[in-house]
Design a protein around this motif. Structure first.
Motif, PDB file in Angstrom:
ATOM      1  N   PHE A  52      77.430  30.404  69.886  1.00 47.61           N
ATOM      2  CA  PHE A  52      78.237  31.524  70.363  1.00 47.61           C
ATOM      3  C   PHE A  52      78.969  32.128  69.170  1.00 47.61           C
ATOM      4  CE2 PHE A  52      78.037  28.752  74.151  1.00 47.61           C
ATOM      5  CZ  PHE A  52      77.554  29.657  75.079  1.00 47.61           C
ATOM      6  N   GLY A  53      79.063  33.453  69.172  1.00 48.27           N
ATOM      7  CA  GLY A  53      79.679  34.145  68.053  1.00 48.27           C
ATOM      8  C   GLY A  53      78.605  34.905  67.294  1.00 48.27           C
ATOM      9  N   PRO A  54      78.900  35.287  66.063  1.00 50.48           N
ATOM     10  CA  PRO A  54      80.150  35.053  65.338  1.00 50.48           C
ATOM     11  C   PRO A  54      81.272  35.967  65.816  1.00 50.48           C
ATOM     12  CG  PRO A  54      78.680  36.405  64.018  1.00 50.48           C
ATOM     13  CD  PRO A  54      77.913  36.029  65.256  1.00 50.48           C
ATOM     14  N   TYR A  55      82.497  35.437  65.782  1.00 54.44           N
ATOM     15  CA  TYR A  55      83.686  36.211  66.088  1.00 54.44           C
ATOM     16  C   TYR A  55      84.414  36.476  64.766  1.00 54.44           C
ATOM     17  CZ  TYR A  55      82.680  33.600  70.421  1.00 54.44           C
ATOM     18  OH  TYR A  55      82.062  33.011  71.497  1.00 54.44           O
ATOM     19  N   LEU A  56      84.538  37.762  64.418  1.00 61.17           N
ATOM     20  CA  LEU A  56      85.139  38.166  63.140  1.00 61.17           C
ATOM     21  C   LEU A  56      86.589  38.569  63.376  1.00 61.17           C
ATOM     22  CD1 LEU A  56      84.932  38.982  60.105  1.00 61.17           C
ATOM     23  CD2 LEU A  56      84.067  41.210  60.900  1.00 61.17           C
ATOM     24  N   ARG A  57      87.500  37.894  62.699  1.00 60.31           N
ATOM     25  CA  ARG A  57      88.929  38.089  62.934  1.00 60.31           C
ATOM     26  C   ARG A  57      89.628  38.574  61.670  1.00 60.31           C
ATOM     27  NH1 ARG A  57      93.325  34.259  62.441  1.00 60.31           N
ATOM     28  NH2 ARG A  57      95.089  34.966  63.684  1.00 60.31           N
ATOM     29  N   TYR A  58      90.552  39.520  61.848  1.00 58.79           N
ATOM     30  CA  TYR A  58      91.409  39.953  60.744  1.00 58.79           C
ATOM     31  C   TYR A  58      92.687  39.136  60.774  1.00 58.79           C
ATOM     32  CZ  TYR A  58      94.453  42.865  57.846  1.00 58.79           C
ATOM     33  OH  TYR A  58      95.323  43.312  56.881  1.00 58.79           O
ATOM     34  N   VAL A  59      93.006  38.475  59.666  1.00 60.38           N
ATOM     35  CA  VAL A  59      94.210  37.648  59.581  1.00 60.38           C
ATOM     36  C   VAL A  59      95.379  38.457  59.051  1.00 60.38           C
ATOM     37  CG1 VAL A  59      95.263  35.660  58.432  1.00 60.38           C
ATOM     38  CG2 VAL A  59      92.944  35.483  59.366  1.00 60.38           C
ATOM     39  N   ASN A  60      95.217  39.074  57.883  1.00 64.19           N
ATOM     40  CA  ASN A  60      96.286  39.862  57.271  1.00 64.19           C
ATOM     41  C   ASN A  60      95.778  40.336  55.917  1.00 64.19           C
ATOM     42  OD1 ASN A  60      98.863  41.059  56.960  1.00 64.19           O
ATOM     43  ND2 ASN A  60      99.873  39.252  57.813  1.00 64.19           N
ATOM     44  N   MET A  61      96.624  41.022  55.164  1.00 65.56           N
ATOM     45  CA  MET A  61      96.296  41.331  53.781  1.00 65.56           C
ATOM     46  C   MET A  61      97.493  40.984  52.901  1.00 65.56           C
ATOM     47  SD  MET A  61      96.506  45.506  53.368  1.00 65.56           S
ATOM     48  CE  MET A  61      96.563  45.450  51.563  1.00 65.56           C
ATOM     49  N   ASP A  62      97.201  40.530  51.706  1.00 65.02           N
ATOM     50  CA  ASP A  62      98.232  40.320  50.694  1.00 65.02           C
ATOM     51  C   ASP A  62      98.417  41.651  49.985  1.00 65.02           C
ATOM     52  OD1 ASP A  62      99.593  39.758  48.253  1.00 65.02           O
ATOM     53  OD2 ASP A  62      99.032  37.645  48.430  1.00 65.02           O
ATOM     54  N   VAL A  63      99.484  42.358  50.320  1.00 64.74           N
ATOM     55  CA  VAL A  63      99.675  43.717  49.824  1.00 64.74           C
ATOM     56  C   VAL A  63      99.822  43.720  48.303  1.00 64.74           C
ATOM     57  CG1 VAL A  63     101.167  45.744  49.921  1.00 64.74           C
ATOM     58  CG2 VAL A  63     100.698  44.451  52.006  1.00 64.74           C
ATOM     59  N   GLU A  64     100.540  42.764  47.753  1.00 63.29           N
ATOM     60  CA  GLU A  64     100.782  42.750  46.307  1.00 63.29           C
ATOM     61  C   GLU A  64      99.511  42.439  45.526  1.00 63.29           C
ATOM     62  OE1 GLU A  64     103.962  40.181  45.266  1.00 63.29           O
ATOM     63  OE2 GLU A  64     105.471  41.290  46.410  1.00 63.29           O
ATOM     64  N   LYS A  65      98.730  41.473  46.004  1.00 62.10           N
ATOM     65  CA  LYS A  65      97.528  41.059  45.279  1.00 62.10           C
ATOM     66  C   LYS A  65      96.283  41.836  45.698  1.00 62.10           C
ATOM     67  CE  LYS A  65      99.231  36.334  44.638  1.00 62.10           C
ATOM     68  NZ  LYS A  65      98.985  34.895  44.940  1.00 62.10           N
ATOM     69  N   GLY A  66      96.365  42.578  46.804  1.00 60.23           N
ATOM     70  CA  GLY A  66      95.207  43.335  47.263  1.00 60.23           C
ATOM     71  C   GLY A  66      94.087  42.443  47.754  1.00 60.23           C
ATOM     72  N   VAL A  67      94.432  41.449  48.568  1.00 60.13           N
ATOM     73  CA  VAL A  67      93.439  40.511  49.097  1.00 60.13           C
ATOM     74  C   VAL A  67      93.366  40.657  50.613  1.00 60.13           C
ATOM     75  CG1 VAL A  67      92.772  38.084  49.349  1.00 60.13           C
ATOM     76  CG2 VAL A  67      93.805  38.883  47.212  1.00 60.13           C
ATOM     77  N   TRP A  68      92.136  40.830  51.118  1.00 58.49           N
ATOM     78  CA  TRP A  68      91.867  40.916  52.560  1.00 58.49           C
ATOM     79  C   TRP A  68      91.590  39.507  53.066  1.00 58.49           C
ATOM     80  CZ3 TRP A  68      88.163  39.626  56.136  1.00 58.49           C
ATOM     81  CH2 TRP A  68      88.075  40.366  57.323  1.00 58.49           C
ATOM     82  N   LEU A  69      92.279  39.113  54.134  1.00 57.69           N
ATOM     83  CA  LEU A  69      92.144  37.770  54.677  1.00 57.69           C
ATOM     84  C   LEU A  69      91.615  37.832  56.099  1.00 57.69           C
ATOM     85  CD1 LEU A  69      95.603  36.451  53.444  1.00 57.69           C
ATOM     86  CD2 LEU A  69      93.369  35.940  52.425  1.00 57.69           C
ATOM     87  N   GLY A  70      90.631  37.003  56.383  1.00 57.70           N
ATOM     88  CA  GLY A  70      90.050  36.978  57.721  1.00 57.70           C
ATOM     89  C   GLY A  70      89.424  35.626  58.001  1.00 57.70           C
ATOM     90  N   SER A  71      88.731  35.546  59.115  1.00 58.44           N
ATOM     91  CA  SER A  71      87.987  34.330  59.442  1.00 58.44           C
ATOM     92  C   SER A  71      86.842  34.683  60.373  1.00 58.44           C
ATOM     93  CB  SER A  71      88.894  33.274  60.079  1.00 58.44           C
ATOM     94  OG  SER A  71      89.422  33.716  61.315  1.00 58.44           O
ATOM     95  N   ILE A  72      85.830  33.840  60.350  1.00 63.08           N
ATOM     96  CA  ILE A  72      84.681  33.952  61.243  1.00 63.08           C
ATOM     97  C   ILE A  72      84.581  32.629  61.992  1.00 63.08           C
ATOM     98  CG2 ILE A  72      82.172  34.257  61.402  1.00 63.08           C
ATOM     99  CD1 ILE A  72      82.363  35.727  58.654  1.00 63.08           C
ATOM    100  N   MET A  73      84.375  32.692  63.306  1.00 64.05           N
ATOM    101  CA  MET A  73      84.212  31.458  64.069  1.00 64.05           C
ATOM    102  C   MET A  73      82.884  31.444  64.798  1.00 64.05           C
ATOM    103  SD  MET A  73      86.826  29.538  66.703  1.00 64.05           S
ATOM    104  CE  MET A  73      86.353  30.447  68.177  1.00 64.05           C
ATOM    105  N   ILE A  74      82.282  30.269  64.814  1.00 58.02           N
ATOM    106  CA  ILE A  74      81.026  30.034  65.516  1.00 58.02           C
ATOM    107  C   ILE A  74      81.166  28.752  66.326  1.00 58.02           C
ATOM    108  CG2 ILE A  74      78.652  29.251  65.147  1.00 58.02           C
ATOM    109  CD1 ILE A  74      78.396  31.350  62.961  1.00 58.02           C
ATOM    110  N   VAL A  75      80.663  28.771  67.550  1.00 55.29           N
ATOM    111  CA  VAL A  75      80.682  27.597  68.423  1.00 55.29           C
ATOM    112  C   VAL A  75      79.239  27.173  68.666  1.00 55.29           C
ATOM    113  CG1 VAL A  75      81.436  26.672  70.645  1.00 55.29           C
ATOM    114  CG2 VAL A  75      82.787  28.465  69.518  1.00 55.29           C
ATOM    115  N   THR A  76      78.912  25.933  68.316  1.00 55.79           N
ATOM    116  CA  THR A  76      77.512  25.499  68.395  1.00 55.79           C
ATOM    117  C   THR A  76      77.414  24.029  68.764  1.00 55.79           C
ATOM    118  OG1 THR A  76      75.418  25.383  67.186  1.00 55.79           O
ATOM    119  CG2 THR A  76      77.421  24.934  65.934  1.00 55.79           C
ATOM    120  N   ASP A  77      76.291  23.673  69.368  1.00 51.31           N
ATOM    121  CA  ASP A  77      75.995  22.260  69.625  1.00 51.31           C
ATOM    122  C   ASP A  77      74.850  21.772  68.743  1.00 51.31           C
ATOM    123  OD1 ASP A  77      73.909  23.607  70.814  1.00 51.31           O
ATOM    124  OD2 ASP A  77      73.946  22.466  72.681  1.00 51.31           O
ATOM    125  N   ALA A  78      74.486  22.580  67.753  1.00 49.02           N
ATOM    126  CA  ALA A  78      73.430  22.177  66.824  1.00 49.02           C
ATOM    127  C   ALA A  78      73.942  21.044  65.929  1.00 49.02           C
ATOM    128  CB  ALA A  78      73.000  23.374  65.982  1.00 49.02           C
TER     129      ALA A  78
END
Length: 663
Positions: A52-78
């Motif tokens: 199931f997924g992938p679910y792409l999530r936006y976490v935040n950004m580091d404004v000073e360093k210019g870094v985009w932060l996120g996560s991807i989640m997958i649910v599997t029984d493999a």
């Protein structure tokens, strides 16, 4: 900061959602044969056969360093988690970066894998591709990441993302099914060059159905007597069945066509509302809300909300020492403050976890949230408050009167609303007595975002009526002082910081825009807009209820500590709903111009009106070397037309202007 003008009581940590009730082997108060297991009801199988997924999530950004932060989640029984490689779409080098999976939770045979993402932001928007590879093949998804100084973020917002259990298959088909508006979101995502983020304003799933589908819960509802239901034990079987029900609701719903693709390609920020738990959660009487069964359902629903919508668990959150992502103040409720570029911030407030019949949030929560906003950096011009239930909305005055009339005659209400037309001649005069009697309270419930449990189950508790439902609204008398405190405090912060405050909400099964403002100073800090988008999937509110909402009297926001008095006491802040729906989706003139009872979502972009002469918001603005561009927000309402195959209609834009510092 001044103390709140209302004195809510804050529960201790021991009473929080983190508390886990002790499982017991028996269910006191239940009678009859043991029901079949709810676990056996749901056959869990992903569309692609592997995960199931992938679910792409936006976490935040580091404004000073210019870094985009996120996560991807997958649910599997493999046996092994899928591998994920990520690269700039234009970069075709043979060695893309591989993201590392981390197992954060296990449900039965299913593993939840989280892949953290951190991307260095460039000078302008860039496209990124990630590839998910399993033993059955490779699937690629693309999304956009804004430039580090770019302020013109594009985003969509939505709520009401599932059908109520009571919505018939015929009605679902007439509306075009679950995916109709999501297909349009994906098309707009391509046309505009990509949305940077999507905001889910609650009700991403409709958990109400568990009351109809989980045998143990159906049996609990049938148990006679308040005390028996309140004191009934929570067992290991309850734990297993309810957990699996929510697991199934999320995996099956997020696996639907178009919605699945949108959650994989448009990074999401989600907040909780009642249907993510069940209809009206938090607004029930104490004997119900504090029963072992309801408390534990709430605990499990929040656990699953954190997993599927935020890629985390309570155990992980307890060990986080920063508030870059989710944070709690009282131990109940998880909130967030996230940057959409240097100039726009979204504040997500959990208005469910601390809710009672007499409050929405505890006092310490406000005292923890307000300083975070008051100390935002000078680059921030707009603060968007994601508040799942709208603060600015017409009062259900007629329904309030009706609820009070029936306060001593609930049996008449519960027996089929057979006296509804007789008691409320004013209502019958507006919409016709026959229609009121026929549809009655069900449509009122739908008009305030309530349908599943409150529409079909609550009367089994013996004494719940329409008055209980109205307590879920910010505009109900029980929330009046708190609502005023929130509005007046934000006006003060806006004045001090020069930040435009805007409320973004869903929940009520209708689209619209409102505002509070000082008519003599229409652009100053007292002006705050309310954008309402609802529903993107669920059935919308009926015409005659919207007609009632259009007939409401004018209200003014009183000073702190005073109660609202309608138009009898004028103040410096007036409440209004904007007339933005002049024609219907079919092109015919509309009588009701303030609220639209059709499925919808909103698309928003920040823009600099002075930097884009001749157009409204055709291009993104950026921060210049000599200071900040003055940004406004343009909000388009995208509304479904007639029938399942009519292209949606765009209304707007509603312009939320920037605020001059000190205005």
């Amino acid at each position: 900061m001044a103390s709140p003008m209302f004195p809510p009581q804050t529960p201790g940590y021991a009473e929080s959602i983190m508390s886990v009730a002790t499982a017991t082997p028996t269910a006191a108060g239940f009678t009859g044969p043991p029901p079949g297991a709810g676990v056996d009801m749901y056959k869990v199988h992903p569309t692609n056969g592997v995960y199931f997924g992938p679910y792409l999530r936006y976490v935040n950004m580091d404004v000073e360093k210019g870094v985009w932060l996120g996560s991807i989640m997958i649910v599997t029984d493999a046996p092994q988690p899928p591998t994920i490689h990520i690269h700039q779409s234009m970069d075709l080098s043979p060695n893309p970066r591989q993201l590392m999976p981390r197992s954060i939770y296990t449900h039965q045979r299913w593993q939840f894998y989280k892949y953290d993402v951190d991307l260095q932001m460039a000078d302008a928007t860039e496209r990124w591709t990630y590839a998910v590879t399993s033993h059955l093949g490779c699937t690629r998804y693309e999304f956009v990441v804004a430039g580090r100084a770019e302020t013109g973020w594009r985003f969509v917002a939505h709520s009401g993302n599932d059908f109520a259990a009571s919505t018939s298959q015929n009605e679902r088909s007439k509306l075009g099914g679950l995916g109709f508006m999501w297909k349009d979101v994906l098309q707009k995502n391509v046309e505009c060059g990509g949305f940077h983020v999507q905001l889910g304003l609650g009700d991403q799933i409709y958990g109400d159905r568990l009351w109809k589908e989980v045998p143990l819960l159906k049996q609990w509802l049938a148990t006679p007597g308040k005390e028996n239901r309140k004191n009934a034990s929570w067992t290991a079987r309850h734990e297993e069945d309810v957990t699996h029900a929510y697991f199934h609701f999320y995996t099956s719903h997020f696996d639907q066509p178009f919605l699945r693709e949108a959650f994989a390609q448009i990074p999401h920020i989600c907040q909780i509302d009642d249907h993510d738990i069940f209809d009206g959660y938090g607004s029930y009487p104490d004997y119900m809300q504090n029963s072992q069964v309801v408390k534990n359902i709430g605990r499990i629903a929040v656990d699953m909300y954190l997993l599927f919508q935020h890629h985390t668990t309570l155990e992980i959150l307890r060990n986080v020492s920063h508030d870059l992502d989710l944070f709690t103040i009282t131990g109940q409720g998880w909130h967030f403050v996230k940057f959409l570029g240097p100039a726009v911030v979204v504040v997500g407030v959990d208005v469910r976890s601390e809710r009672t019949q007499n409050r929405v949030l505890a006092g310490p929560t406000y005292q923890g949230l307000f300083p975070k906003v008051a100390m935002l950096p000078p680059s921030v011009q707009h603060c968007i408050w994601m508040v799942s239930v709208p603060l600015i909305y017409p009062r259900l005055d007629t329904m309030e009167s009706l609820a009070n009339t029936f306060a001593t005659g609930k049996k008449a209400v519960n027996a089929g609303y057979n006296v509804l037309g007789k008691v409320t001649s004013s209502v019958a005069g507006i919409v016709g007595g026959k229609e009121v009697v026929a549809s009655g309270f069900n449509q009122v419930k739908k008009a305030v975002g309530k349908s599943g449990l409150m529409g079909n189950v609550v009367n089994q508790f013996g004494d719940l009526d329409i008055g209980e439902i109205l307590k879920d609204m910010w505009t109900h008398d029980t929330k009046d002082l708190e609502r005023t405190y929130l509005i007046r405090t934000l006006q003060g912060i806006a004045h001090q910081k020069g930040i435009r405050m805007t409320f973004l909400s869903g929940d009520v099964n209708a689209a619209g825009a409102g505002l509070v403002h000082d008519p003599s100073h229409p652009s100053d800090h007292k002006t705050m807009y309310q954008i309402i988008t609802s529903p993107i999937v669920a059935a919308p509110a009926a015409h005659y209820i919207l007609k009632m909402l259009h007939s409401n009297k004018t209200y003014y926001v009183p000073p702190n500590g005073q109660r609202s008095a309608g138009d009898t006491v004028l103040t410096d802040t007036k409440e209004d709903m904007m007339e933005i729906f002049h024609t219907d989706a079919s092109g015919s003139p509309r009588e009701l111009k303030k609220l639209m009872g059709r499925r919808n979502y909103v698309a928003v972009v920040a823009y600099d009106p002075e930097a884009i002469p001749g157009t409204q918001y055709a291009a993104a603005a950026t921060l210049g070397n000599n200071g900040l561009s003055k940004l406004s927000l343009a909000v388009d309402f995208v509304v479904q037309g007639d029938g399942a195959f009519t292209a949606p209609t765009k209304y707007g834009p509603v312009i939320v202007p920037h605020l001059e510092y000190g205005r």
